[in-house]
Design a protein around this motif. Structure first.
Motif, PDB file in Angstrom:
ATOM      1  N   UNK B 151       0.820  -1.211   0.000  1.00 29.08           N
ATOM      2  CA  UNK B 151       0.000   0.000   0.000  1.00 29.08           C
ATOM      3  C   UNK B 151       0.845   1.248   0.000  1.00 29.08           C
ATOM      4  N   UNK B 152       0.193   2.417  -0.004  1.00 27.06           N
ATOM      5  CA  UNK B 152       0.942   3.682  -0.028  1.00 27.06           C
ATOM      6  C   UNK B 152       1.682   3.900   1.288  1.00 27.06           C
ATOM      7  N   UNK B 153       2.738   4.678   1.203  1.00 32.81           N
ATOM      8  CA  UNK B 153       3.561   4.930   2.388  1.00 32.81           C
ATOM      9  C   UNK B 153       3.766   6.415   2.595  1.00 32.81           C
ATOM     10  N   UNK B 154       3.412   6.858   3.782  1.00 34.05           N
ATOM     11  CA  UNK B 154       3.586   8.241   4.210  1.00 34.05           C
ATOM     12  C   UNK B 154       4.601   8.176   5.337  1.00 34.05           C
ATOM     13  N   UNK B 215      -0.235   5.437   6.188  1.00 40.30           N
ATOM     14  CA  UNK B 215      -0.669   5.438   4.792  1.00 40.30           C
ATOM     15  C   UNK B 215      -0.978   6.850   4.299  1.00 40.30           C
TER      16      UNK B 215
END
Lengths: 275, 275, 275, 275, 275, 275
Positions: B151-154, B215
């Motif tokens: 998934x996206x990573x912040x 995320x």
């Protein structure tokens, strides 16, 4: 039936994309670089000669009054019209992948297909992808040109359309002979360019795309304030506030650097396939 | 005199840079891509194996309480210590170019040289470039790992140091066994990593660099609020607000994607010279 | 605790991978180029100086008697030992992605982790990934060298180990002084090279990796037939057929071109991340 | 005499090449990468927008009944017709290099020039290079499209022509309305595409190029068996076995991955010259 | 026997090559780009971090008095000593290709091997390849540094050795404290650098490599005339004319731009093989 | 007003540039690689398919009698005519940067604009930039073609025009049927090519561009001497010495390798912007 041979039709296109808010950026970028750039290059490398993405600069104070988008602007140069056979590209082995997450992030209405021409943006609601085809060369250069050596560039790129029932010629007179020249009088404006949006293909309601360049956002803030005080609402306009277009509906824009974040055809070399 | 042969010393470095405000971005990016990347590659390509820049994500609501930087983080991997001969690199034909504009943008005090270790940042004033050398591999992994498919990573990347007179071991116990585990209890934390900053070379006051991944920024906002309610101010701390470090002085950070904006050694091929 | 600094340890590695049969190639290649190359480069670009994949050439008639693998050989050059901290890499933000499909294709036993040293291959059953670390330079050159101008190259690359209880020195005498020289007497052998497999790190049971080069597979078929008639089974061997090693257990190999299918670090530029 | 200006004529081309047998692969690949890619790029880079080579997958059990080629398929995208001035390109400073070894490997008859349109292939004898020009976009999509995320792709690409004296319209009805739809009924068929081969330029006898996609060769084997039982020999056909075309003469094909082995214009940068 | 592990030994090397005269350039460049760059990259990519060629600038009027070379200077950065096992590289599958034409062009004596350390150059006769290993960083910087923004750079790079029987310390005093400072007094000298040549490996007789930079050749001509009038022949020298070294024997040089003609590891991607 | 759509007009162009003398090379190359390549790619990448620079080979003894240029030849391949809207490109955001130093080096008269068609070169004075547009394919091939394998190439590229008042057809007969065939009789001539210069766009006075190839400059020197003795001054010529055109005015040329020094679109990736 003759074989279909796409017509020679060199064009630039500009595609502005907005997300719900900045918290969507990690997912939006993941979609872009992990899925979309591969899909795109695989599809159109044989007839696109430049494909570059510019990250939207952060919105300065007054940006939302001007319908400013917050994610990316993608620029393509085409040798043919990719929509000449139909509304969506035909004759391709692979279609593009759009995850549900991406559809949510960009608030795509379900059941309507992607990037329909007729969606309408609103300030609080949806900011549809603004996809415009343009001539290869700028049609109007009100101020400029500028050399790369001349200094930093803060590009205000914006598209507008005139409300229905407005007489185009009259409105155009105002835009070309009043509004743009007013900006050009300001010393902080370093360049001003404009072209009409092409009708074939047409993927958005906008009539004209323009750019006014500054060295930074402070100068832009000052400039719009000054020009707002100089240029009065024209008779044909129905929106009261400067620039007299309803933001996100009749007027959208994005703030850009002069250099793309990624020149994809040059830099990207991932899972690129046949088409 | 023996010829100088740089010692084998593989390291990662992290360099966070802040500008006065977002209006400086066009000039700052122009300096980066038009001048600095060429200068850097020309200088260190023979002993740097990765050189990548990550654009700082826009600051979310609470970001300034955590000393957040607003321009870029640059990551290098070194085979040697570039400062092993002296405080500034020696034995190079070309030095780096820093324009006056760049010095103003990053508020470099005149007459002090660039990137001195001893400058002190303050919330309202100057945010000095934070340059830290780290081991090649993370020392602590509190949660993770994660695959690119997940998934996206912040990424919240932050560095902290303990106030003078604080006993390091005690403070470290708190950080490693209380603060980080508290974050890891949250389901929205997808990864947590940390390493001590190396002492050779030392170019900033920070003791430790950490990353906590989410995320998106909404989850970060919620997480810091929750953890702030769980973790009380430790006895040794002198700053009252969570995370109990003075922002921009003892605690700095930046919010990043997992993918750099530009992997320079791979992508850039401009005016690269001998050294 | 001192920070961990990986030791200078330049090595080549060779990794042979087999799939169940040729019908697995589309899925195996998809895993390689769509997932694994990104994962790998993101992980080890700072300390790997070459990362290239060679596609296995189709198996000629006698290939299975020599434990021949049918998918790829991947070659890395390392500056450090990636397994020096533990059996699996530590201190990385991202782990590699292995889909269930990939695990099935390569028949990975569940619950054992990937690439364990102790699996045993069999002719009919499982052909475990053969991963060997080697010196940077070849230790033995029985015939050669050859220039790129000299003609096409059909490289027979094979690894062998001696059965338990065999005295290594005796067996080595036979390999180095009988078997390899016998091949070198044939005019169609254009080059012969060998190195011992390193013990640190050790990720497979093999003792030695060798290459014998021909111009094509017909010459290989003829050569193994001829040498089989010249070189008798040594006393210590327990497998009756030439080359007197049990295929897929004590002897594995792959047939390769001199040029990799993909020089990944140079050619690939997809979703490459921080590590 | 007016200067010759090549007409705008965007096309895809497909070029299938066979070698005598797998033992020729080292010499054939050496010719390709050591000589031919340089020659080709030097010659046509100014008017070819994609030039990629796909390695033929190994032939599965029934492949030879379908005229399957065993070396490579090369795909070009052209902006002009390179043969518009004559049968062989004119007006070039450099010609391509074909070694005697390459001519032997591909069994080129001496004294006939390369790639003549009129050679005839046979099952046991010669498999002439099959070079076809096609529209940029597929004309028929019987099933699909498919996204890159959907799974592995085992592409059966094949070209066929109808025997002399057969009425094209009748035969086409059968192909388009019986044969292809029969394949599409199978769940293991993931995509089916077809286009007529263009007549200008014409470099092979084939009338139509098609692709039917599967996930692997086992599904292809099963599919051809099933469809063979469903679709009877049409009245006009003279060859008795399914698919009712004489292999290597009226029907040739190749099995491919979705991703080329090498995207030459992007990856290759060797001895590229003026033209 | 322990496996050979090359020692960590980071170095720069400089390799000056001369041809008989300018008429040899087409054949010499053909050898370089069609054969040698591939050979070299295939061989040393795993332990060379930069490999770049600078074309010699045309010889200005007095250049031959200073032993000036007329073809190329190649610069490498190494992580190991490639000659540490023996005088010629060992343990490589492929050797480099040197055509007879290349041997004639560079006047290589037959039967001596390439690049022997002990050949002696003469003004009228042979100008042997001058191959020197140097520290990664310059040891002496008499003037400078300079930024890439400061203007054009005309680099005079030269190597010298002292005649036998000369006391090194005395001669070095003269070079470091008289000759180089004299040049640095001239305003047209923009930079002056020097390093001792390393002894391991030693592939030429030269003791020291230096560079003095100007903006163009006119300033160099003037400078050598001026300094010749200032600096008298030292007692230990046996050659009467300034700079008091016998050209092509004890003193060789080349004139270079600051930017290489080709940064091979970055730009070249031809027939690169395993090693 | 209709939007301007550039006509499909594929062309090659050749641009020869001379500097005052060799001492200008560092400044001229600095302008080229530090400024001009970026400017150019940013401007025309969407419609130029090849952009390469060849360094002029050093002038051999008789070169100046043939109007030889001493800096570079730049070759472009265009899809459109960049001057179709006006004498200088219109509709571009960025103009090219020409430093005063560059203007001095190339002796551009002030106040006349760059690259005007009407400047006249003279032997002692100014050698104006010679910019010619040509058909994509050579019109005449008097000898050749040649394969890259055949040997080194020393290309004499030259442009000529006939004096005013000369009847073109008569003069052309002489050039095509006497002069070029005379060269082709020499065994050392390996190739001879020629095309008429196009009239749209016209940026120089030259009528025809030709190339005669040799293996080196010695063979060229001998060839021009021999042909000068064979081919007498034609009646229409007003210049007495062979080749009977006034050098630098009616006849200019440059000596080139077959491979460009830099294939810019492929190799260069510096500060490339929007246009």
């Amino acid at each position: 039936m003759q074989p279909y041979e796409p017509k020679w039709q060199p064009m630039r296109s500009v595609l502005m994309v907005s997300v719900r808010d900045d918290s969507d950026l990690p997912a939006a970028y993941r979609w872009l670089y992990k899925h979309h750039v591969s899909d795109s290059i695989s599809q159109f490398a044989p007839y696109v000669t430049k494909y570059a993405t510019y990250r939207a600069l952060p919105l300065s104070k007054s940006a939302e009054h001007f319908g400013t988008y917050n994610f990316i602007m993608t620029e393509h140069y085409w040798l043919i019209d990719p929509f000449s056979q139909s509304d969506v590209p035909q004759g391709l082995a692979f279609c593009e992948h759009f995850s549900d997450e991406y559809l949510a992030i960009t608030r795509q209405p379900t059941g309507m297909g992607l990037r329909p021409t007729k969606w309408t943006g609103t300030k609080e609601g949806f900011h549809p992808t603004a996809f415009m085809f343009l001539p290869m060369f700028w049609e109007n250069q009100f101020k400029g040109p500028r050399s790369i050596e001349d200094g930093p560039n803060y590009r205000w790129q914006f598209a507008h359309t005139y409300p229905d029932n407005v007489e185009k010629d009259v409105a155009e007179q105002w835009f070309l002979n009043e509004l743009m020249p007013a900006f050009c009088e300001l010393p902080q404006v370093t360049q001003a360019l404009s072209s009409r949006v092409l009708n074939n293909p047409r993927k958005s309601p906008f009539y004209r795309l323009s750019e006014i360049w500054f060295e930074n956002s402070l100068e832009w803030e000052e400039a719009v304030k000054t020009v707002a005080s100089w240029v009065k609402k024209p008779a044909w306009a129905s929106y009261d506030e400067f620039p007299y277009f309803e933001p996100y509906k009749d007027f959208v824009g994005v703030f850009l650097l002069d250099r793309p974040e990624s020149d994809h055809l040059k830099q990207f070399s991932g899972y690129v396939t046949t088409r």
